[in-house]
Motif scaffolding. Structure first.
Motif, mmCIF file in Angstrom:
data_model
loop_
_atom_site.group_PDB
_atom_site.id
_atom_site.type_symbol
_atom_site.label_atom_id
_atom_site.label_comp_id
_atom_site.label_asym_id
_atom_site.label_seq_id
_atom_site.Cartn_x
_atom_site.Cartn_y
_atom_site.Cartn_z
ATOM 1 N N ALA A 72 26.827 -18.028 80.793
ATOM 2 C CA ALA A 72 25.430 -18.383 80.552
ATOM 3 C C ALA A 72 25.051 -19.686 81.252
ATOM 4 C CB ALA A 72 25.164 -18.498 79.051
ATOM 5 N N VAL A 73 25.946 -20.679 81.226
ATOM 6 C CA VAL A 73 25.658 -21.956 81.888
ATOM 7 C C VAL A 73 25.614 -21.768 83.404
ATOM 8 C CG1 VAL A 73 26.581 -24.258 82.371
ATOM 9 C CG2 VAL A 73 26.575 -23.383 80.032
ATOM 10 N N ALA A 74 26.534 -20.991 83.955
ATOM 11 C CA ALA A 74 26.553 -20.762 85.401
ATOM 12 C C ALA A 74 25.276 -20.061 85.855
ATOM 13 C CB ALA A 74 27.773 -19.934 85.786
ATOM 14 N N ILE A 75 24.827 -19.063 85.106
ATOM 15 C CA ILE A 75 23.593 -18.362 85.464
ATOM 16 C C ILE A 75 22.407 -19.309 85.404
ATOM 17 C CG2 ILE A 75 21.971 -16.574 84.726
ATOM 18 C CD1 ILE A 75 24.358 -14.918 83.820
ATOM 19 N N TYR A 200 23.321 -15.543 77.089
ATOM 20 C CA TYR A 200 24.343 -15.762 76.072
ATOM 21 C C TYR A 200 24.369 -14.602 75.077
ATOM 22 C CZ TYR A 200 26.934 -18.073 72.298
ATOM 23 O OH TYR A 200 27.850 -18.383 71.326
ATOM 24 N N ASN A 201 23.190 -14.070 74.751
ATOM 25 C CA ASN A 201 23.088 -12.976 73.794
ATOM 26 C C ASN A 201 23.110 -11.595 74.451
ATOM 27 O OD1 ASN A 201 22.800 -14.556 71.377
ATOM 28 N ND2 ASN A 201 20.747 -15.078 72.060
ATOM 29 N N ASP A 202 23.205 -11.555 75.773
ATOM 30 C CA ASP A 202 23.132 -10.274 76.468
ATOM 31 C C ASP A 202 24.331 -9.400 76.101
ATOM 32 O OD1 ASP A 202 22.337 -8.249 78.122
ATOM 33 O OD2 ASP A 202 23.044 -9.189 79.963
ATOM 34 N N TYR A 203 24.045 -8.161 75.747
ATOM 35 C CA TYR A 203 25.086 -7.197 75.383
ATOM 36 C C TYR A 203 25.261 -6.128 76.449
ATOM 37 C CZ TYR A 203 27.337 -3.348 72.853
ATOM 38 O OH TYR A 203 28.181 -2.335 72.483
ATOM 39 N N PHE A 204 24.139 -5.704 77.044
ATOM 40 C CA PHE A 204 24.169 -4.547 77.936
ATOM 41 C C PHE A 204 24.975 -4.813 79.204
ATOM 42 C CE2 PHE A 204 22.323 -2.268 81.564
ATOM 43 C CZ PHE A 204 22.542 -0.957 81.159
ATOM 44 N N ASP A 214 39.772 -10.453 79.139
ATOM 45 C CA ASP A 214 39.798 -11.769 79.767
ATOM 46 C C ASP A 214 38.412 -12.236 80.198
ATOM 47 O OD1 ASP A 214 42.503 -11.991 79.418
ATOM 48 O OD2 ASP A 214 42.997 -11.210 81.406
ATOM 49 N N VAL A 215 37.490 -11.310 80.455
ATOM 50 C CA VAL A 215 36.148 -11.689 80.908
ATOM 51 C C VAL A 215 35.063 -11.170 79.979
ATOM 52 C CG1 VAL A 215 36.741 -11.928 83.338
ATOM 53 C CG2 VAL A 215 36.114 -9.692 82.448
ATOM 54 N N ARG A 216 35.423 -10.549 78.890
ATOM 55 C CA ARG A 216 34.403 -10.048 77.963
ATOM 56 C C ARG A 216 33.779 -11.203 77.191
ATOM 57 N NH1 ARG A 216 35.828 -4.086 75.458
ATOM 58 N NH2 ARG A 216 35.097 -2.969 77.314
ATOM 59 N N THR A 217 32.580 -10.945 76.670
ATOM 60 C CA THR A 217 31.786 -12.005 76.047
ATOM 61 C C THR A 217 31.728 -11.834 74.531
ATOM 62 O OG1 THR A 217 29.767 -10.729 76.427
ATOM 63 C CG2 THR A 217 30.397 -12.326 78.119
#
Length: 268
Positions: A72-75, A200-204, A214-217
């Motif tokens: 989220a910060v990088a985006i 940050y809240n994105d699920y899709f 390792d990369v899941r949110t």
């Protein structure tokens, strides 16, 4: 009389907004038998933190939280970095097709990300970027909303200030990032908050682009709490959502002054 009515109205609106979150927090402090026996009664008989302990045990919250925050910060930073020169070009530069370019930016605001995920996925797949942080960040690096906000904010900046900087020998990049960026701090803070909260809240998108823990949110991990065991353990789900929401609340508390400053400037 009008002042009292306005305050009462504001209190009612605030309760409507805070009510669901308070219900979520109180439900996370109840036990499952309490919820099943009286699902409409939010107050716990006794405060229990077992749901939070189970969430922290069931999923690696630290890793998922780090993945989500980094993404989220990088985006948000990439969107600000690219929105500044794009908004500057649309607001202060003169070139052929300027109105068409601005119309395309506005048109992009009407297109949801779900519409474009198939071609984007097809493009990132052959490059080997699926299941990487690059796949989570790069498709959202350019923000139509960010470009629009920066462009609108720069319209209020006098052209004479930019011309003076050019006469002093400043390059266009120095003008954009050295002169104008500090002046647009409230607008950029608002853009950072909007972007951070959304992604940050994105699920899709993380669901589509990741297959490895390792990369899941964190939103994916919280959603998986519904699938564990038999039936929906609502106290566990609510505890996971409370943990998920805490960084967003902290960020809003940190930048709320900048947002209010931006809104005040717009109203003024």
């Amino acid at each position: 009389m009008k002042l009292a009515f306005s305050r009462i109205l504001l209190v009612v609106v605030a309760l409507l907004w805070v009510g669901p979150y308070a219900w979520m927090v109180l439900t996370s402090l109840r036990t499952l038998p309490e919820i099943v026996a009286a699902p409409a009664w939010p107050l716990p008989k006794s405060i229990q933190f077992d749901a939070y302990r189970e969430v922290l045990t069931a999923i690696p919250v630290g890793r998922y939280f780090l993945n989500t925050t980094v993404m989220a910060v990088a985006i948000a930073l990439l969107q600000i970095l690219l929105a500044l020169p794009a908004g500057y070009a649309l607001a202060k530069l003169h070139f052929v097709g300027k109105k068409v370019a601005f119309a395309l930016v506005l048109a992009c605001l009407l297109i949801p990300a779900q519409v474009t995920f198939v071609p984007v996925f097809s493009m990132l797949g052959p490059l080997g970027l699926v299941n990487t942080f690059a796949a989570l960040v790069l498709p959202f690096g350019v923000s139509a909303l960010g470009t629009f906000l920066v462009r609108q904010a720069l319209l209020s900046v006098p052209d004479e200030m930019i011309e003076a900087a050019r006469l002093d020998g400043a390059s266009e990049l120095r003008i954009v990032y050295g002169l104008l960026a500090p002046m647009l701090r409230p607008t950029l803070a608002s853009l950072f908050l909007f972007s951070f909260v959304f992604h940050y809240n994105d699920y899709f998108w993380p669901l589509v682009m990741t297959t490895d823990d390792d990369v899941r949110t964190l939103p994916l991990a919280v959603a998986l709490l519904r699938e564990q065991g038999t039936g929906v353990r609502w106290h566990i789900v609510m505890a996971g959502n409370v943990i998920l929401s805490l960084p967003v609340l902290a960020l809003f508390a940190a930048v709320q002054k900048q947002i209010l400053r931006a809104v005040t400037a717009r109203v003024g």
